[in-house]
Design an enzyme around this catalytic site. Structure first.
Site, PDB file in Angstrom:
ATOM      1  N   PHE A 137      52.704  44.264  35.117  1.00 58.45           N
ATOM      2  CA  PHE A 137      52.620  42.808  34.969  1.00 58.45           C
ATOM      3  C   PHE A 137      51.860  42.500  33.681  1.00 58.45           C
ATOM      4  CE2 PHE A 137      50.729  38.632  36.031  1.00 58.45           C
ATOM      5  CZ  PHE A 137      51.883  37.949  36.416  1.00 58.45           C
ATOM      6  N   SER A 145      49.403  40.871  32.617  1.00 60.53           N
ATOM      7  CA  SER A 145      47.942  40.836  32.567  1.00 60.53           C
ATOM      8  C   SER A 145      47.285  42.181  32.850  1.00 60.53           C
ATOM      9  CB  SER A 145      47.416  39.805  33.577  1.00 60.53           C
ATOM     10  OG  SER A 145      47.757  40.180  34.894  1.00 60.53           O
ATOM     11  N   LYS A 146      48.070  43.187  33.209  1.00 54.70           N
ATOM     12  CA  LYS A 146      47.499  44.494  33.541  1.00 54.70           C
ATOM     13  C   LYS A 146      47.061  45.235  32.273  1.00 54.70           C
ATOM     14  CE  LYS A 146      48.110  44.313  38.037  1.00 54.70           C
ATOM     15  NZ  LYS A 146      48.458  42.896  38.233  1.00 54.70           N
ATOM     16  N   PRO A 147      46.230  46.286  32.420  1.00 57.14           N
ATOM     17  CA  PRO A 147      45.776  47.020  31.233  1.00 57.14           C
ATOM     18  C   PRO A 147      46.922  47.474  30.330  1.00 57.14           C
ATOM     19  CG  PRO A 147      44.476  47.670  33.125  1.00 57.14           C
ATOM     20  CD  PRO A 147      45.547  46.762  33.643  1.00 57.14           C
ATOM     21  N   LEU A 148      48.007  47.973  30.929  1.00 57.39           N
ATOM     22  CA  LEU A 148      49.247  48.230  30.193  1.00 57.39           C
ATOM     23  C   LEU A 148      50.293  47.313  30.802  1.00 57.39           C
ATOM     24  CD1 LEU A 148      50.803  49.886  28.051  1.00 57.39           C
ATOM     25  CD2 LEU A 148      51.452  51.447  29.910  1.00 57.39           C
TER      26      LEU A 148
END
Length: 368
Positions: A181, A183-186
């Site tokens: 998603f 907003s995730k780190p990757l």
């Protein structure tokens, strides 16, 4: 101020992202194109897993993992009540029963000491969540699971890039499920996810399940889903992988500055020895959160709450009879947690502004 500054990230990698997307548009293989296989290979190599199966979302990754393990009606899956709804949702969607175990109040992850008491003859899997980026205690969890011959699914939606005792999140159990998603780190530029495993049979099953249960075209060996990762999203993730280690360093540098600036003012995240975190969120605890959040908003600082209502208190699970007081640590966290802006591009002056706003908001409540 941005809560997560994806615009700054895009400006940094614009030429690579644009070129990779253009190549997809040119070759026209929008579904399971060559970028998907390349991404799966690189992700598997990064975490040290034998197989990576990309999926259309982190939620689909959880679903595919559960289906591959043959979990269904009348089965029970143990998980945390303090997580995003998808964790319990996918267990319930296949007809199984989510069984909740309270969290450790320091890490917010499932408490292994409470785990064994929740195991019954109907338990078919354990699904710990590596919340906010920090892994659950997988040595202890896997030990308990092995004693009861149970598979473990890591909900690693927020923890890609984390390590646990020199092992990578996603490759800590039977199956690891990651979300991409935005907003995730990757993160990609839409929904995306993947499953990791070292089990050849499970890998084959998950590969089929994410593509309508096909082992070859128009030959369906199971009832699956349309859970494939789009080729364009794979292209975006390949571009982001090139800068991922630098971004992890940026996230940890920002978190360290927050830690110093907020020490003694609020409860800050605690990453345990032997663990690293990508800080998917930087989450503090405060009293009177609504008032603190309102003061932050008035100061022009965006905040978020991950997550205000534990799963056992969601209306859809009301028939479980687990009301207020059933899981006190999860409930307390739900009332107190507050996430601050976190991304690799936070500037020192932004961190100072955010920390000053937190200090002011907390002091205002203290002297009210």
């Amino acid at each position: 101020m941005e809560f997560i500054n994806l615009k700054a990230q895009y400006q940094r990698i614009k030429s690579d992202v644009d070129a990779r997307i253009a190549r997809v548009l040119e070759h026209g293989q929008y579904v399971l194109g060559p970028e998907v296989a390349e991404l799966e290979s690189r992700l598997a190599a990064r975490v040290g897993a034998k197989h990576c199966i990309s999926c259309a979302s982190g939620t689909d990754a959880l679903l595919v993992a559960l289906l591959a393990l043959g979990i269904g009606p009348e089965d029970e899956v143990i998980t945390s009540p303090f997580t995003f709804f998808a964790t319990g949702e996918m267990i319930a969607l296949i007809g199984a029963r989510p069984v909740f175990v309270d969290i450790d109040p320091v890490t917010y992850n499932i408490d292994p000491e409470k785990l064994e008491a929740a195991i019954t003859p109907r338990t078919r899997a354990i699904m710990p969540v590596s919340l906010y980026g920090q892994c659950a205690d997988f040595d202890r969890i896997n030990e308990i699971a092995a004693r009861h011959d149970l598979p473990v699914i890591e909900d690693a939606a927020q923890s890609f890039g984390a390590t646990y005792r020199e092992k990578h999140s996603g490759n800590l159990s039977t199956i690891g499920c990651v979300s991409f998603f935005p907003s995730k780190p990757l993160g990609c530029y839409g929904d995306g996810g993947c499953c990791f495993t070292n089990d050849d049979g499970l890998a084959k099953a998950m590969m089929e399940l994410r593509n309508h249960g096909q082992d070859r075209r128009y030959h369906h060996v199971s009832v699956g889903i349309n859970g494939r990762l789009d080729t364009i999203q794979a292209a975006v993730l390949l571009a982001k992988l090139e800068i991922f280690d630098g971004e992890l360093a940026g996230r940890n540098a920002a978190a360290a500055k927050y830690d110093v600036r907020l020490a003694g003012i609020v409860q800050t995240p605690k990453v345990l020895p032997g663990y690293t975190s990508p800080y998917a969120q930087y989450t503090i605890e405060v009293d009177d959160r609504e008032d603190v959040q309102a003061a932050m908003t008035a100061a022009g600082i965006p905040t978020a709450v991950h997550y205000p209502v534990p799963l056992h208190l969601q209306p859809v699970f009301a028939d479980r009879g687990q009301g207020v007081g059933s899981f006190p640590h999860a409930e307390r966290a739900g009332h107190r947690v507050l996430s601050l802006p976190m991304h690799p591009y936070l500037q020192d002056e932004e961190i100072e502004r955010i920390a000053s706003a937190v200090q002011g908001a907390v002091s205002l409540k203290t002297h009210a």
